[in-house]
Design an enzyme around this catalytic site. Structure first.
Site, mmCIF file in Angstrom:
data_model
loop_
_atom_site.group_PDB
_atom_site.id
_atom_site.type_symbol
_atom_site.label_atom_id
_atom_site.label_comp_id
_atom_site.label_asym_id
_atom_site.label_seq_id
_atom_site.Cartn_x
_atom_site.Cartn_y
_atom_site.Cartn_z
ATOM 1 N N LYS A 93 -1.017 -7.376 -9.303
ATOM 2 C CA LYS A 93 -2.004 -7.504 -8.211
ATOM 3 C C LYS A 93 -1.634 -6.434 -7.191
ATOM 4 O O LYS A 93 -0.818 -6.645 -6.304
ATOM 5 C CB LYS A 93 -1.925 -8.911 -7.605
ATOM 6 C CG LYS A 93 -3.179 -9.407 -6.900
ATOM 7 C CD LYS A 93 -3.657 -8.542 -5.772
ATOM 8 C CE LYS A 93 -2.836 -8.670 -4.509
ATOM 9 N NZ LYS A 93 -3.221 -7.636 -3.492
ATOM 10 N N SER A 97 5.341 -6.845 3.479
ATOM 11 C CA SER A 97 5.863 -7.106 4.823
ATOM 12 C C SER A 97 6.673 -8.408 4.856
ATOM 13 O O SER A 97 6.517 -9.285 3.998
ATOM 14 C CB SER A 97 4.704 -7.187 5.803
ATOM 15 O OG SER A 97 3.829 -8.213 5.394
ATOM 16 N N PHE A 156 0.818 -1.225 0.000
ATOM 17 C CA PHE A 156 0.000 0.000 0.000
ATOM 18 C C PHE A 156 0.846 1.267 0.000
ATOM 19 O O PHE A 156 0.373 2.325 -0.403
ATOM 20 C CB PHE A 156 -0.932 0.015 1.231
ATOM 21 C CG PHE A 156 -0.257 0.448 2.510
ATOM 22 C CD1 PHE A 156 -0.073 1.802 2.793
ATOM 23 C CD2 PHE A 156 0.246 -0.483 3.413
ATOM 24 C CE1 PHE A 156 0.580 2.210 3.947
ATOM 25 C CE2 PHE A 156 0.889 -0.080 4.564
ATOM 26 C CZ PHE A 156 1.071 1.267 4.833
ATOM 27 N N CYS A 176 9.571 2.016 3.520
ATOM 28 C CA CYS A 176 10.469 0.893 3.831
ATOM 29 C C CYS A 176 11.890 1.394 4.077
ATOM 30 O O CYS A 176 12.708 0.683 4.641
ATOM 31 C CB CYS A 176 10.465 -0.113 2.704
ATOM 32 S SG CYS A 176 11.132 0.569 1.189
HETATM 33 P P1 NAD Z 1 1.595 -6.582 3.042
HETATM 34 O O1 NAD Z 1 2.625 -7.651 3.139
HETATM 35 O O2 NAD Z 1 0.475 -6.606 4.023
HETATM 36 O O3 NAD Z 1 0.887 -6.615 1.598
HETATM 37 C C1 NAD Z 1 1.655 -6.577 0.430
HETATM 38 C C2 NAD Z 1 0.898 -7.296 -0.700
HETATM 39 O O4 NAD Z 1 0.768 -8.674 -0.356
HETATM 40 C C3 NAD Z 1 -0.507 -6.758 -0.942
HETATM 41 O O5 NAD Z 1 -0.746 -6.748 -2.333
HETATM 42 C C4 NAD Z 1 -1.405 -7.768 -0.240
HETATM 43 O O6 NAD Z 1 -2.667 -7.916 -0.843
HETATM 44 C C5 NAD Z 1 -0.617 -9.065 -0.370
HETATM 45 N N1 NAD Z 1 -0.813 -9.967 0.758
HETATM 46 C C6 NAD Z 1 -1.102 -9.629 2.049
HETATM 47 N N2 NAD Z 1 -1.152 -10.733 2.813
HETATM 48 C C7 NAD Z 1 -0.908 -11.779 1.999
HETATM 49 C C8 NAD Z 1 -0.806 -13.193 2.204
HETATM 50 N N3 NAD Z 1 -0.991 -13.712 3.404
HETATM 51 N N4 NAD Z 1 -0.508 -13.962 1.146
HETATM 52 C C9 NAD Z 1 -0.316 -13.438 -0.076
HETATM 53 N N5 NAD Z 1 -0.386 -12.110 -0.329
HETATM 54 C C10 NAD Z 1 -0.679 -11.292 0.691
HETATM 55 O O7 NAD Z 1 2.386 -5.204 3.071
HETATM 56 P P2 NAD Z 1 1.790 -3.728 3.196
HETATM 57 O O8 NAD Z 1 1.307 -3.516 4.580
HETATM 58 O O9 NAD Z 1 0.886 -3.452 2.061
HETATM 59 O O10 NAD Z 1 3.127 -2.860 2.947
HETATM 60 C C11 NAD Z 1 3.992 -2.454 3.974
HETATM 61 C C12 NAD Z 1 5.180 -3.365 4.088
HETATM 62 O O11 NAD Z 1 5.880 -3.400 2.856
HETATM 63 C C13 NAD Z 1 6.189 -2.905 5.133
HETATM 64 O O12 NAD Z 1 6.651 -4.026 5.834
HETATM 65 C C14 NAD Z 1 7.316 -2.294 4.302
HETATM 66 O O13 NAD Z 1 8.575 -2.300 4.897
HETATM 67 C C15 NAD Z 1 7.285 -3.179 3.108
HETATM 68 N N6 NAD Z 1 7.902 -2.527 1.964
HETATM 69 C C16 NAD Z 1 9.144 -2.928 1.605
HETATM 70 C C17 NAD Z 1 9.786 -2.311 0.548
HETATM 71 C C18 NAD Z 1 11.167 -2.732 0.128
HETATM 72 O O14 NAD Z 1 11.588 -2.318 -0.925
HETATM 73 N N7 NAD Z 1 11.875 -3.528 0.905
HETATM 74 C C19 NAD Z 1 9.146 -1.278 -0.145
HETATM 75 C C20 NAD Z 1 7.877 -0.895 0.257
HETATM 76 C C21 NAD Z 1 7.253 -1.534 1.316
#
Ligand code: NAD
Length: 499
Positions: free
Chosen positions: A175, A228, A151, A283
């Site tokens: 997605k 995450s 997000f 991040c």
């Molecule tokens: P999230 O892991 O909750 O969701 C990310 C994506 O995964 C979404 O599209 C979501 O629909 C999907 N998803 C969620 N749960 C899932 C599951 N159980 N199985 C399969 N798919 C699933 O992350 P968020 O809250 O949207 O984003 C924030 C996180 O992203 C933070 O931890 C941040 O550090 C990380 N992030 C990392 C970077 C990087 O480059 N390292 C960049 C941006 C964000």
């Protein structure tokens, strides 16, 4: 008034999903429902992959300069619509307008990189590897690639993925995060407007079920994920188990080392922006300040600076940052702040319980500053993802490096110092993939790659830059010989024939 339904981009057109499972997309500043996002049906996800697979047959044959021309048009359109996209983004994420513009801009830069695709796809040649024999390599696309995005950067991160993958000759199924799907939808509309052939890009919405279906789909070749750490582990394990190529960019705990010789006001300004900007939902946000020696005396000044910082709505140009994405995210941050206090960290300033006039229902979290944080505390071990800065006091640079190297994450870090020797030691010894020297958030531009390490990245090849191109392609190596004339006898020995 009927609520806007976010469409799927399926088989070349935007279509309403047949799914009955839908989530509201809310403005985080007031809970207003902006739209509803469908969780695509099993059949719709299969149709997306099938359409992308079919489109790959012809798209892979389009010459790279022609693909680059579409990226040039896309870059032009994104720039023309920069503010319009930023406004959509600001409303669904809560980011300030300036920050939302930055999110879009960092994505546009990756599209600019994709405009160079012809030179990025150049292979290598060695003439005469043996008499009359040449070897050369060429770089070819993989097929259907999938992107799963978080997000917190709904423009930049989708743009890290599909333009480069498609410029390489692949087709793509995106997605996006179900929490802010309006921005990626607009990006996809402009992509079609830029002249992208039907079906090279599909957009499906959903959550775990849709992602798991894509991870298991036999026609999906590569998966890019950003999100995450726990979800990244699930995706990496499942995707690689299913023999896909996978790259996962995950959570972080980024440190800034402050040496006693650093410029104090620079340190304070940079720490505030890097920890609380975007409500700490980056991040690459700095969430830990490692104060070396006498620099621990900066804490009172930092506290004063935290006190004047306040969140606000996206179009309030005096707001330091916006609300966090959801009430759930807000509650999690507040719970962690309480845990920090219970664990015995010193809460130097707690502005968390804040509200914004006329927007009392928003997901507001004011800035929080802790000192005396220890490495075994939960607030240090977990990514908080909110406007919370932890200060830890250490005696020497060596202590700071040892502490950081023991942390499982390795996304970004920085050092503030006037000493070249300290900076050089730090850049050499630190086990973190992106290092800033007097630069708080060192996100590389797209001609480099985004190179998180350790638990912050699972995979081999990173995002964008040359590594991004490698991730989305396969290398084919050709050994070639042309005969002038036939010979009298067979030569079964390979070494002799190559002489
Ligand atoms: P999230 O892991 O909750 O969701 C990310 C994506 O995964 C979404 O599209 C979501 O629909 C999907 N998803 C969620 N749960 C899932 C599951 N159980 N199985 C399969 N798919 C699933 O992350 P968020 O809250 O949207 O984003 C924030 C996180 O992203 C933070 O931890 C941040 O550090 C990380 N992030 C990392 C970077 C990087 O480059 N390292 C960049 C941006 C964000």
């Amino acid at each position: 008034m009927s609520i806007r339904q976010i469409p799927l981009l399926l088989e070349g057109s935007f279509q309403e999903s047949a799914s009955s499972e839908r989530l509201p997309v809310r403005n985080p500043a007031n809970q207003e429902v902006l739209a509803e996002v469908p969780f695509a049906t099993h059949g719709e996800v299969n149709r997306a992959v099938a359409a992308a697979k079919e489109a790959f047959k012809s798209w892979r044959e389009v010459p790279p300069p022609a693909r680059a021309r579409i990226m040039l048009s896309y870059q032009h359109l994104l720039k023309a619509h920069h503010d319009e996209i930023a406004e959509i983004l600001a409303k669904e994420t809560g980011k300030t307008f300036a920050d939302a513009r930055g999110d879009v801009w960092r994505g546009i830069e990756v599209v600019e990189h994709a405009c160079n695709i012809s030179s990025l796809l150049m292979g290598e040649t060695v003439e005469n590897v043996a008499n009359g024999i040449d070897t050369y390599s060429m770089i070819q696309p993989l097929g259907v690639c999938v992107g799963i995005t978080p997000f917190n950067f709904p423009a930049m991160i989708p743009l890290w993925m599909f333009p480069l993958a498609i410029a390489c000759g692949n087709t793509f199924v995106l997605k996006p995060s179900e929490q802010d799907p309006m921005t990626p939808t607009r990006l996809a509309e402009l992509f079609l407007e830029a002249g992208a052939p039907k079906n090279v890009l599909q957009v499906v919405h959903g959550g775990r079920d849709q992602v798991d279906q894509l991870l298991a789909h036999p026609d999906v070749h590569a998966i890019s994920f950003v999100g995450s750490a726990p979800v990244a582990e699930h995706i990496y394990r499942t995707g690689t188990h299913n023999l896909k190529r996978v790259q996962c960019f995950a959570g972080a705990k980024n440190h800034m080392v402050v040496m006693p010789d650093a410029q104090p006001q620079q340190v304070i300004n940079n720490l505030i922006g890097a920890s609380c900007g975007a409500a700490g939902q980056r991040c690459m946000a700095i969430s830990v300040a490692l104060l070396v020696g006498e620099s621990k005396n900066l804490v009172p000044q930092l506290a004063e600076a935290f006190k004047v910082m306040r969140p606000g709505v996206w179009n309030d140009s005096s707001a330091a940052y916006g609300p966090v994405i959801s009430p759930k995210a807000r509650q999690r941050i507040l719970d962690l702040v309480q845990i920090g206090k219970d664990e015995g960290a010193t809460c130097v300033f707690d502005g968390s319980q804040v509200t914004v006039p006329d927007h009392e229902t928003g997901n507001w979290v004011g800035p929080v500053l802790f000192s005396g944080v220890k490495a075994d505390m939960q607030i240090y071990r977990e990514e908080i993802f909110g406007p919370v800065l932890l200060c830890m006091e250490v005696d020497t640079l060596e202590d700071a490096i040892a502490l950081m190297n023991a942390n499982p994450f390795g996304n970004g870090c920085s050092i503030f110092t006037a000493s070249g020797a300290a900076a050089r030691k730090f850049q050499h010894e630190i086990e973190v993939g992106q290092v800033g020297i007097n630069v708080a958030i060192p996100v590389p531009l797209p001609f480099f790659s985004f190179t998180g390490w350790k638990k912050s990245f699972l995979g081999d090849l990173h995002a964008y830059g040359k590594q991004g191109v490698r991730f989305y392609t396969e290398t084919k190596t050709i050994t070639s010989r042309w005969f002038d004339e036939d010979i009298a006898h067979a030569a079964p020995n390979m070494t002799i024939s190559l002489k």
